[in-house]
Design an enzyme around this catalytic site. Structure first.
Site, mmCIF file in Angstrom:
data_model
loop_
_atom_site.group_PDB
_atom_site.id
_atom_site.type_symbol
_atom_site.label_atom_id
_atom_site.label_comp_id
_atom_site.label_asym_id
_atom_site.label_seq_id
_atom_site.Cartn_x
_atom_site.Cartn_y
_atom_site.Cartn_z
ATOM 1 C CB CYS A 128 6.394 0.225 6.699
ATOM 2 S SG CYS A 128 5.498 0.137 5.132
ATOM 3 C CB ILE A 178 -0.944 0.016 1.232
ATOM 4 C CG1 ILE A 178 -1.738 -1.306 1.350
ATOM 5 C CG2 ILE A 178 -1.872 1.231 1.204
ATOM 6 C CD1 ILE A 178 -2.678 -1.631 0.224
#
Lengths: 313, 259
Positions: A130, A71
């Site tokens: 992340c 994402i």
């Protein structure tokens, strides 16, 4: 008497089940489906100082038992999260754990300083893991020294306890865990996604526009359990465990490995009612397994049996 | 309201090459009204594939408590779905998304429905509702080849219907836009669903009508939480404003999002 309540730094949880960051937005979508008050806590989507659009699509790919996502930390930015998303969540009696992300130390410090002042934010989750952003993110999570320094800086400005979200994409997760504990972390959340990829059979090219993405879902559960098992024996701070949880049985397994609470991620996409279902099923499972309280399960895989004796008396 | 329903398979049949029509019944039908919305289908109790499959609703039958979906058997997920037999149950989440607004076409006006391949199905429920309202419907349906053509007679029963095939084996050889550009009647509203190049061509066509396009994108949750299916807006094509195909769409007015 509750059999599920858990006390952790900053968090009085009525039960130890919460949706994982990035899998629940800021709660609005799921609030159409059930009363969010049933949740132990909510880990909101990662927040960066400025708004981010994230990566091009396709952003998801699948593999048996798992999915890959890239994402790219899409979020409306700190200002909007603090002025709109968090106030909206105040209607619920649920502690919020704010996931803090950025590209530089200054980014993390700025988000932590501001977001930790929100009345319903009871803890921060420092996202140093992340895998889908080009700068920052995982870089902080793979170098013990960098992870420790960042933890210290964020701790210095945060008004609430700080949990650090660990990446599994390291050769020695215990050294990172110990480093952030040294840096003053109040707890750990683990694991973030495992870096992976899929290729298109026709074109030969990666399916994800970002080429690589984070693997999640039941396929990563054994990796998460092993890492929580290793880390929980080496640190003195609590662990919120995550990685492929689908059921009440999975929750107990994470507790056995050493977790004190759990987060459910990918399964929210497949069964949006999974969190309330697990919360409903846990007491009966505890009875079946012979426990009074879920906290008795924490670390059962490695703790000496005698340590449990008084609980069972 | 979005519900999770275990629907019963009423019937399943192949209606063209790789194209299946599945009729399901369940209380979820009570929640279905607007055409162009979709359901999110868990095709297996197992873990492969993991995610649900978003498939548009082709027809709603309130009296019999049934709805129809039409899909192309292509990958593992749709192959498993194609194996479902009458009487079996299917795990359905929905109805989801923003569909086609029937209100955009007034009584007596002309709506042109332009569908390409597996984009044709949601236009069928739309055609039914427009005709029931008193809107004149013209349908232009494009397929790859004769073997892929389906629902021509169903659309034809609701109004003037044209079929094109890319290889010329059925109907007029060429693209739906060839027919659309040559229509004598001036459409008041154009509703379209199909492959992205087709939607782009319709958007570029600058027709003197309101144009609504249904987009397709890989989805995760289908309810707006995972941010897998976002697209840029037309007025901020490289910025951070966005629309989610699953909840803001799948139907957008032409010019709203960058396609």
């Amino acid at each position: 008497m509750s059999r599920l309540n858990i006390e952790l730094p900053g968090l009085s949880l009525k039960n130890p089940v919460m949706p994982a960051s990035g899998c629940f937005g800021f709660g609005k979508e799921y609030s159409q489906l059930y009363d969010l008050n049933v949740l132990g806590a909510i880990m909101i989507k990662a927040t960066t100082p400025e708004p981010r659009f994230g990566n091009p699509t396709p952003r998801v790919a699948e593999t048996p038992g798992g999915m890959l996502n890239a994402i790219g930390l899409q979020n409306p930015g700190l200002e909007k999260v603090v002025s709109e998303e968090l106030p909206w969540l105040e209607q619920y009696e649920v502690p919020i754990i704010a996931n803090v992300a950025g590209s530089t130390e200054e980014d993390y410090v700025r988000v932590a300083e501001v977001i930790s002042k929100a009345p319903n934010v009871h803890a921060l989750e420092l996202n140093i893991s992340c895998p889908n952003v080009k700068t920052g993110g995982i870089a902080f999570g793979t170098d013990p020294e960098m992870a420790k320094n960042l933890t210290k800086k964020v701790k210095a400005v945060s008004e609430v306890p700080v949990y650090v979200k660990l990446s599994p994409n390291v050769s020695n997760i215990v050294s990172i865990a110990k480093a952030v504990e040294d840096g003053g972390a109040d707890g750990l959340t683990m694991i973030n996604t495992l870096l992976g990829m899929r290729l298109d059979l026709q074109t030969g090219k990666p399916i994800l526009a970002n080429r690589t993405g984070g693997l999640s879902g039941p396929v990563v559960k054994p990796v998460a359990l092993r890492m929580i098992y290793e880390v929980s024996q080496q640190v003195h701070i609590p662990i919120i465990g995550m990685g492929g949880i689908q059921s009440a049985e999975d929750v107990i397994e994470f507790f056995y490995a050493g977790a004190s609470a759990v987060a459910v991620g990918t399964q929210n996409f497949i069964d949006p009612f999974v969190c309330p279902t697990i919360i409903d099923e846990l007491p009966q499972l505890l009875t079946q397994l012979g426990y009074q309280h879920i906290s008795e399960c924490t670390g059962r895989s490695w703790k000496q049996h005698e340590q449990f004796a008084y609980h069972r008396a | 309201m979005i519900i999770n329903d275990q629907c019963t398979v009423v019937s399943q049949q192949q209606i063209a090459e790789s194209i299946f029509e599945l009729v399901l019944s369940g209380k979820i039908v009570e929640e279905m009204n607007e055409p162009g919305r979709f359901v999110h289908i868990k095709v297996t109790e197992g873990l492969d594939p993991m995610l649900r499959r978003p498939i548009s609703i082709a027809a709603i039958n309130k009296r019999s408590n049934e709805f129809t979906i039409i899909y192309r058997k292509q990958g593992r997920g749709t192959s498993l779905l194609a194996n479902k037999k009458s009487g079996e149950t299917v795990d359905i989440l929905g109805p989801l998304g923003n569909g086609f607004s029937v209100a955009e076409a007034n009584i007596g006006e002309t709506a042109v429905l332009v569908g390409g391949g597996i984009g044709v199905p949601p236009l069928y429920e739309l055609a039914k509702q427009l005709v029931a309202k008193g809107v004149k419907v013209i349908s232009i349906l494009g397929f790859q080849s004769q073997s892929a053509v389906f629902y021509e007679e169903k659309f034809a029963s609701l109004g003037e219907t044209y079929v094109t095939t890319v290889d010329g084996t059925y109907g007029k050889k060429g693209f739906v836009t060839d027919i659309l550009g040559g229509l004598v009647v001036q459409p008041d509203v154009i509703y379209s669903c199909g492959p992205t190049p087709m939607l782009k061509a319709i958007e570029k066509g600058q027709y003197a009508a309101k144009v609504f396009l249904s987009l397709e994108e890989r989805m995760g949750c289908g309810i707006g939480a995972c941010f897998a299916c976002v697209c840029h807006t037309k007025d901020d094509p490289t910025g951070h404003t966005y629309k989610k195909v699953c909840t803001d769409g799948p139907v957008f007015e032409a010019g709203e999002v960058a396609i």
